[in-house]
Design an enzyme around this catalytic site. Structure first.
Site, PDB file in Angstrom:
ATOM      1  N   TYR A 178      10.864  -4.936 -13.674  1.00 27.04           N
ATOM      2  CA  TYR A 178      10.744  -6.246 -13.049  1.00 27.04           C
ATOM      3  C   TYR A 178       9.457  -6.935 -13.491  1.00 27.04           C
ATOM      4  CZ  TYR A 178      14.293  -4.347  -9.834  1.00 27.04           C
ATOM      5  OH  TYR A 178      15.415  -3.777  -9.276  1.00 27.04           O
TER       6      TYR A 178
ATOM      7  N   ASP B 298      11.030  -2.115  -2.518  1.00 22.61           N
ATOM      8  CA  ASP B 298      11.660  -1.637  -3.751  1.00 22.61           C
ATOM      9  C   ASP B 298      11.174  -2.461  -4.934  1.00 22.61           C
ATOM     10  OD1 ASP B 298      14.071  -0.189  -5.196  1.00 22.61           O
ATOM     11  OD2 ASP B 298      14.184  -2.313  -5.741  1.00 22.61           O
TER      12      ASP B 298
ATOM     13  N   GLN C 236      21.030   3.714  -5.525  1.00 23.97           N
ATOM     14  CA  GLN C 236      20.873   2.273  -5.331  1.00 23.97           C
ATOM     15  C   GLN C 236      21.905   1.544  -6.190  1.00 23.97           C
ATOM     16  OE1 GLN C 236      17.636  -1.012  -6.586  1.00 23.97           O
ATOM     17  NE2 GLN C 236      16.799   0.590  -5.270  1.00 23.97           N
TER      18      GLN C 236
ATOM     19  N   ARG D  20      33.555 -19.257   3.013  1.00 18.87           N
ATOM     20  CA  ARG D  20      34.294 -18.254   3.787  1.00 18.87           C
ATOM     21  C   ARG D  20      33.462 -17.664   4.922  1.00 18.87           C
ATOM     22  NH1 ARG D  20      36.229 -14.674  -1.265  1.00 18.87           N
ATOM     23  NH2 ARG D  20      34.170 -15.390  -1.978  1.00 18.87           N
TER      24      ARG D  20
ATOM     25  N   TYR E  32      21.452  -3.235  -3.414  1.00 21.31           N
ATOM     26  CA  TYR E  32      20.692  -4.351  -3.974  1.00 21.31           C
ATOM     27  C   TYR E  32      21.575  -5.593  -4.072  1.00 21.31           C
ATOM     28  CZ  TYR E  32      22.485  -3.548  -8.861  1.00 21.31           C
ATOM     29  OH  TYR E  32      23.253  -3.398 -10.004  1.00 21.31           O
TER      30      TYR E  32
END
Length: 281
Positions: A57, A52, A167, A208, A195
């Protein structure tokens, strides 16, 4: 480590791996290029053949990294890229796709997504996607960061039901989609592409997850990724720029969380009890 990754089916019938590779943050620094290319290539070797990326980006730099990584292996890779909402007009989508194809060094994008919504009517963007499909520039199209109302609206426009995925941000800390969006998509056979499945590394340090991780002898981030991959119809796309991180992600695919641990994780990270506004990063 098994050579195959589980798959899920897109509405169009294509089988795609449930564990892919993200590229958000790649292509931004030249001194990291070789490592980023090597990481993606190792991922392909390990069966994570969905990559992806997006024109946003690295201002196109991530697409260039992908293009280099898949050189000579294009036919074994399922490439997902995304168009900015500022390019969502009919002409804008066509032009943006052409530029992405050049950076990716390929003649087609397997799945082309609208990155998020702004002001362009959905019908216009969908018409542009269908035009690209007819021309063979993309094989399928989908959306990203669409909430329930957006998906319902999309289903009502011409060819809107040809959407192949949504997405969205989804991980143990961001479970809002489980209330309505995830079931709605599941009922229609539309996979969710998650994502930031480890919340950009935040869950790797979350106490946790410590006890569960210790029981399986794995890292906390692997538990977080295995949790995302626990159900059908969900594709995770974690980013990894280092070879050890790629291997760690791939190993998380093979972890099977038992019901008792899923229950404990629900207690630590409660599922939604009502509608939440879709979260984005």
């Amino acid at each position: 480590m098994p050579s195959t990754v589980r798959t899920t089916r897109l509405p169009a019938g294509d089988e795609v791996p449930v564990l892919g590779q993200g590229t958000w943050g790649m292509g931004e620094k030249p001194n990291r290029r070789a490592d980023e290319v090597a990481a993606l290539r190792l991922g392909l070797d390990l069966g994570m053949s969905l990559i992806d990326t997006a024109e946003m980006y690295g201002d196109g730099g991530a697409e260039e990294i992908v293009g280099e990584a898949v050189a000579g292996r294009r036919d074994e890779v399922f490439i997902v890229s995304k168009v900015l909402p500022t390019h969502a007009s009919r002409l804008g989508v066509v032009t943006a796709c052409a530029n992405s194809l050049k950076r990716l060094r390929t003649d087609r994008i397997d799945l082309y997504l609208l990155h998020w919504r702004l002001g362009t009517p959905l019908a216009e963007t969908v018409a542009a996607f269908e035009l690209l499909k007819a021309a063979g520039k993309i094989r399928h199209w989908g959306v990203s960061n669409f909430d329930m109302a957006d998906m319902v609206e999309l289903a009502g426009v011409a060819d809107g039901k040809s959407v192949q995925t949504n997405q969205v941000l989804y991980n143990l800390m961001r479970r809002g989609i489980e209330y309505d969006l995830l079931p709605w998509c599941h009922q229609r056979g539309i996979p969710i592409m998650a994502y930031s499945p480890v919340e950009q590394g935040v869950l790797a340090d979350d106490g946790r997850l410590a006890k569960v991780a210790e029981r399986y002898g794995v890292s906390r981030s692997q538990i977080a990724l295995a949790w995302v991959l626990r159900q059908e119809g969900v594709i995770a796309i974690p980013k990894a720029s280092k070879l050890d991180h790629v291997r760690e992600n791939r190993a998380a695919h093979d972890i099977r969380l038992i019901p008792a641990d899923l229950h404990n994780l629900d207690r630590a990270f409660p599922p939604p009890t009502g509608k939440r506004t879709l979260e984005m990063l």
